[in-house]
Design a protein around this motif. Sequence first.
Motif, PDB file in Angstrom:
ATOM      1  N   SER A  23       0.812  -1.218   0.036  1.00  0.00           N
ATOM      2  CA  SER A  23      -0.012  -0.231   0.053  1.00  0.00           C
ATOM      3  C   SER A  23       0.934   1.135  -0.537  1.00  0.00           C
ATOM      4  CB  SER A  23      -0.514   0.538   1.203  1.00  0.00           C
ATOM      5  OG  SER A  23      -0.071   0.207   2.735  1.00  0.00           O
ATOM      6  N   PHE A  24       2.035   0.874   0.643  1.00  0.00           N
ATOM      7  CA  PHE A  24       2.579   2.368   0.664  1.00  0.00           C
ATOM      8  C   PHE A  24       3.567   2.387  -0.462  1.00  0.00           C
ATOM      9  CE2 PHE A  24       1.879   2.203   4.857  1.00  0.00           C
ATOM     10  CZ  PHE A  24       1.651   3.558   5.763  1.00  0.00           C
ATOM     11  N   PHE A  25       3.958   1.403  -1.096  1.00  0.00           N
ATOM     12  CA  PHE A  25       4.814   1.529  -2.281  1.00  0.00           C
ATOM     13  C   PHE A  25       3.731   1.945  -3.056  1.00  0.00           C
ATOM     14  CE2 PHE A  25       4.683  -0.475  -6.307  1.00  0.00           C
ATOM     15  CZ  PHE A  25       6.011  -0.911  -6.692  1.00  0.00           C
ATOM     16  N   VAL A  26       2.854   1.257  -3.941  1.00  0.00           N
ATOM     17  CA  VAL A  26       1.972   2.275  -4.298  1.00  0.00           C
ATOM     18  C   VAL A  26       1.709   3.974  -4.553  1.00  0.00           C
ATOM     19  CG1 VAL A  26      -0.908   2.279  -4.959  1.00  0.00           C
ATOM     20  CG2 VAL A  26       0.355  -0.088  -4.347  1.00  0.00           C
ATOM     21  N   VAL A  27       1.661   4.325  -2.786  1.00  0.00           N
ATOM     22  CA  VAL A  27       1.482   5.857  -2.658  1.00  0.00           C
ATOM     23  C   VAL A  27       2.925   6.350  -3.266  1.00  0.00           C
ATOM     24  CG1 VAL A  27       1.916   7.369  -0.544  1.00  0.00           C
ATOM     25  CG2 VAL A  27      -0.096   5.194  -1.095  1.00  0.00           C
ATOM     26  N   THR A  28       3.637   5.672  -2.575  1.00  0.00           N
ATOM     27  CA  THR A  28       5.247   6.770  -3.326  1.00  0.00           C
ATOM     28  C   THR A  28       5.217   6.212  -4.863  1.00  0.00           C
ATOM     29  OG1 THR A  28       5.836   5.504  -1.085  1.00  0.00           O
ATOM     30  CG2 THR A  28       7.721   6.216  -3.227  1.00  0.00           C
ATOM     31  N   ALA A  29       4.777   5.451  -5.536  1.00  0.00           N
ATOM     32  CA  ALA A  29       5.010   5.233  -7.127  1.00  0.00           C
ATOM     33  C   ALA A  29       4.473   6.148  -7.776  1.00  0.00           C
ATOM     34  CB  ALA A  29       4.953   3.394  -7.190  1.00  0.00           C
ATOM     35  N   LEU A  30       2.898   6.230  -6.954  1.00  0.00           N
ATOM     36  CA  LEU A  30       2.434   6.748  -7.452  1.00  0.00           C
ATOM     37  C   LEU A  30       2.194   8.544  -7.988  1.00  0.00           C
ATOM     38  CD1 LEU A  30      -1.270   4.678  -8.231  1.00  0.00           C
ATOM     39  CD2 LEU A  30       0.622   5.177  -9.355  1.00  0.00           C
ATOM     40  N   LEU A  31       2.108   8.889  -6.503  1.00  0.00           N
ATOM     41  CA  LEU A  31       2.329  10.006  -6.274  1.00  0.00           C
ATOM     42  C   LEU A  31       4.356  11.185  -6.044  1.00  0.00           C
ATOM     43  CD1 LEU A  31      -0.397   9.789  -3.323  1.00  0.00           C
ATOM     44  CD2 LEU A  31      -0.470  10.732  -5.585  1.00  0.00           C
ATOM     45  N   LYS A  32       5.098   9.948  -6.115  1.00  0.00           N
ATOM     46  CA  LYS A  32       6.136  10.644  -6.219  1.00  0.00           C
ATOM     47  C   LYS A  32       6.332  10.949  -4.635  1.00  0.00           C
ATOM     48  CE  LYS A  32       7.531   9.880 -10.581  1.00  0.00           C
ATOM     49  NZ  LYS A  32       6.698   8.526 -10.886  1.00  0.00           N
ATOM     50  N   PHE A  33       5.792  10.210  -3.785  1.00  0.00           N
ATOM     51  CA  PHE A  33       6.147  10.662  -2.723  1.00  0.00           C
ATOM     52  C   PHE A  33       7.121  10.027  -1.390  1.00  0.00           C
ATOM     53  CE2 PHE A  33       3.755  11.654   2.084  1.00  0.00           C
ATOM     54  CZ  PHE A  33       4.000  12.539   2.045  1.00  0.00           C
ATOM     55  N   ASP A  95      16.604  10.007  -4.593  1.00  0.00           N
ATOM     56  CA  ASP A  95      16.912  10.581  -5.949  1.00  0.00           C
ATOM     57  C   ASP A  95      16.496  10.171  -7.441  1.00  0.00           C
ATOM     58  OD1 ASP A  95      16.292  12.760  -3.965  1.00  0.00           O
ATOM     59  OD2 ASP A  95      19.030  12.844  -4.449  1.00  0.00           O
ATOM     60  N   GLU A  96      17.115   8.718  -7.104  1.00  0.00           N
ATOM     61  CA  GLU A  96      17.453   7.078  -8.741  1.00  0.00           C
ATOM     62  C   GLU A  96      16.550   6.995  -8.453  1.00  0.00           C
ATOM     63  OE1 GLU A  96      21.528   5.815  -8.644  1.00  0.00           O
ATOM     64  OE2 GLU A  96      22.440   7.282  -8.048  1.00  0.00           O
ATOM     65  N   MET A  97      15.905   6.546  -7.004  1.00  0.00           N
ATOM     66  CA  MET A  97      14.666   5.673  -7.828  1.00  0.00           C
ATOM     67  C   MET A  97      12.908   6.620  -7.975  1.00  0.00           C
ATOM     68  SD  MET A  97      14.645   3.634  -4.206  1.00  0.00           S
ATOM     69  CE  MET A  97      16.823   2.743  -3.577  1.00  0.00           C
ATOM     70  N   ARG A  98      13.294   7.398  -7.859  1.00  0.00           N
ATOM     71  CA  ARG A  98      11.813   8.295  -8.275  1.00  0.00           C
ATOM     72  C   ARG A  98      11.075   7.460  -9.543  1.00  0.00           C
ATOM     73  NH1 ARG A  98      14.257  12.099  -5.091  1.00  0.00           N
ATOM     74  NH2 ARG A  98      13.430  12.374  -2.711  1.00  0.00           N
ATOM     75  N   GLU A  99      12.183   8.171 -10.502  1.00  0.00           N
ATOM     76  CA  GLU A  99      11.749   7.343 -11.703  1.00  0.00           C
ATOM     77  C   GLU A  99      12.213   6.322 -12.200  1.00  0.00           C
ATOM     78  OE1 GLU A  99      10.129   9.967 -13.273  1.00  0.00           O
ATOM     79  OE2 GLU A  99      10.150  11.172 -11.471  1.00  0.00           O
ATOM     80  N   LEU A 101      10.682   2.810 -11.777  1.00  0.00           N
ATOM     81  CA  LEU A 101       9.804   1.723 -10.784  1.00  0.00           C
ATOM     82  C   LEU A 101      10.469   0.514 -10.490  1.00  0.00           C
ATOM     83  CD1 LEU A 101       7.031   1.986 -10.049  1.00  0.00           C
ATOM     84  CD2 LEU A 101       6.085   0.457 -12.030  1.00  0.00           C
ATOM     85  N   GLY A 102      11.346   0.258 -10.896  1.00  0.00           N
ATOM     86  CA  GLY A 102      11.953  -1.497 -11.138  1.00  0.00           C
ATOM     87  C   GLY A 102      12.851  -1.173  -9.351  1.00  0.00           C
ATOM     88  N   LYS A 103      13.780  -0.394  -9.565  1.00  0.00           N
ATOM     89  CA  LYS A 103      14.207  -0.542  -8.491  1.00  0.00           C
ATOM     90  C   LYS A 103      13.795   0.473  -6.869  1.00  0.00           C
ATOM     91  CE  LYS A 103      18.722   2.163 -10.395  1.00  0.00           C
ATOM     92  NZ  LYS A 103      20.035   2.597 -10.638  1.00  0.00           N
ATOM     93  N   LEU A 104      12.702   0.757  -7.251  1.00  0.00           N
ATOM     94  CA  LEU A 104      11.889   1.585  -5.726  1.00  0.00           C
ATOM     95  C   LEU A 104      11.049   0.133  -5.775  1.00  0.00           C
ATOM     96  CD1 LEU A 104      11.355   4.267  -4.680  1.00  0.00           C
ATOM     97  CD2 LEU A 104       8.561   3.874  -5.927  1.00  0.00           C
ATOM     98  N   ALA A 105      10.378  -0.945  -6.474  1.00  0.00           N
ATOM     99  CA  ALA A 105      10.106  -2.573  -6.074  1.00  0.00           C
ATOM    100  C   ALA A 105      10.740  -2.903  -5.557  1.00  0.00           C
ATOM    101  CB  ALA A 105       9.066  -2.794  -7.206  1.00  0.00           C
ATOM    102  N   VAL A 106      12.171  -3.249  -5.824  1.00  0.00           N
ATOM    103  CA  VAL A 106      13.340  -3.458  -4.875  1.00  0.00           C
ATOM    104  C   VAL A 106      13.681  -3.429  -3.725  1.00  0.00           C
ATOM    105  CG1 VAL A 106      15.621  -4.309  -5.094  1.00  0.00           C
ATOM    106  CG2 VAL A 106      14.039  -5.244  -7.184  1.00  0.00           C
ATOM    107  N   PHE A 107      13.305  -1.779  -3.521  1.00  0.00           N
ATOM    108  CA  PHE A 107      13.329  -1.910  -2.324  1.00  0.00           C
ATOM    109  C   PHE A 107      12.592  -2.517  -1.086  1.00  0.00           C
ATOM    110  CE2 PHE A 107      12.334   1.916   0.808  1.00  0.00           C
ATOM    111  CZ  PHE A 107      13.677   2.062   2.320  1.00  0.00           C
TER     112      PHE A 107
END
Length: 287
Positions: A23-33, A95-99, A101-107
């Motif tokens: 749920s928090f990943f979705v918020v982070t990915a969609l809103l860049k928050f 900074d490198e993950m916001r754009e 999605l793959g790196k953000l998902a791994v985190f």
Amino acid sequence: MGTVIDSHFLALTAIVTFCYQLSFFVVTALLKFDKVTDFAGSTNFVILALLTLILKGSWHVRQVVLSFFVVVWGLRLGVFLLMRILNWGEDRRFDEMRENLGKLAVFWIFQAVWVWTVSLPVTIVNASDSNPGIEARDIIGWIMWAVGLTIEATADQQKLMFKNSPANRGKWCDAGLWGYSRHPNYFGEIFLWWGIFVGSTPVLDVGIPLLEVSADKKYGNVAAYRHYKNTTSPLIPLPPMVYGSLPSWLKVGFLFELPLYNKNLPKEEVLGWKRDGSTTKNRLIAC
């Protein structure tokens, strides 16, 4: 209360952790928050501790104390990190993950695995019917937790004050505990969680060995089971190829492969004698 999915709450806590982090990943990915990332991690621990404590409903002293420790630690850290990031702005770690999605998902996957794995001692204690009396290991673990929390909280506050001072702008923090360790807050966190683990060992000593004894008696003479036991971690999830290749001292010292888990396993020599005896008997019958 009754069993939920599984008697040790392992599947339940895994599902809750996955859904909470997702749920928090979705918020982070969609809103860049990304201001809620650390808050999501620390509060997840709180949810698992309270959930397993309440669902089991035993309210043994050890269960209550260890769950209380997790709640205090998780809420302090979560609120502190949330207020800090709201004050400082964006988290530069992402900074490198916001754009990407793959790196953000791994985190976020790593964070979910981290929460579930580190929570295992409290999860197992809260799910257990065993209630050994309070002993020295409990007290040692509680003291370790208190020392670790004090170090972590002190280091966090010292760095916050250092960063908020205009005179220190552009400087690295070497004030207080930071003059003795480059990461004293992480040391405190690691130390307090080791304290929680030590405080849970009286139950782990009873619960896990009982399960091991039962399985050894039932399957100890089966070669495939013996191979499974030699290549599968007793507690922390690891690939069998990795675990099976590790030296015994590493398994015992860091992965909880305690000798008492194998004391009821039949010796290889005995199994060899039985196989030889069985073979000889068959040959005599054939003759």
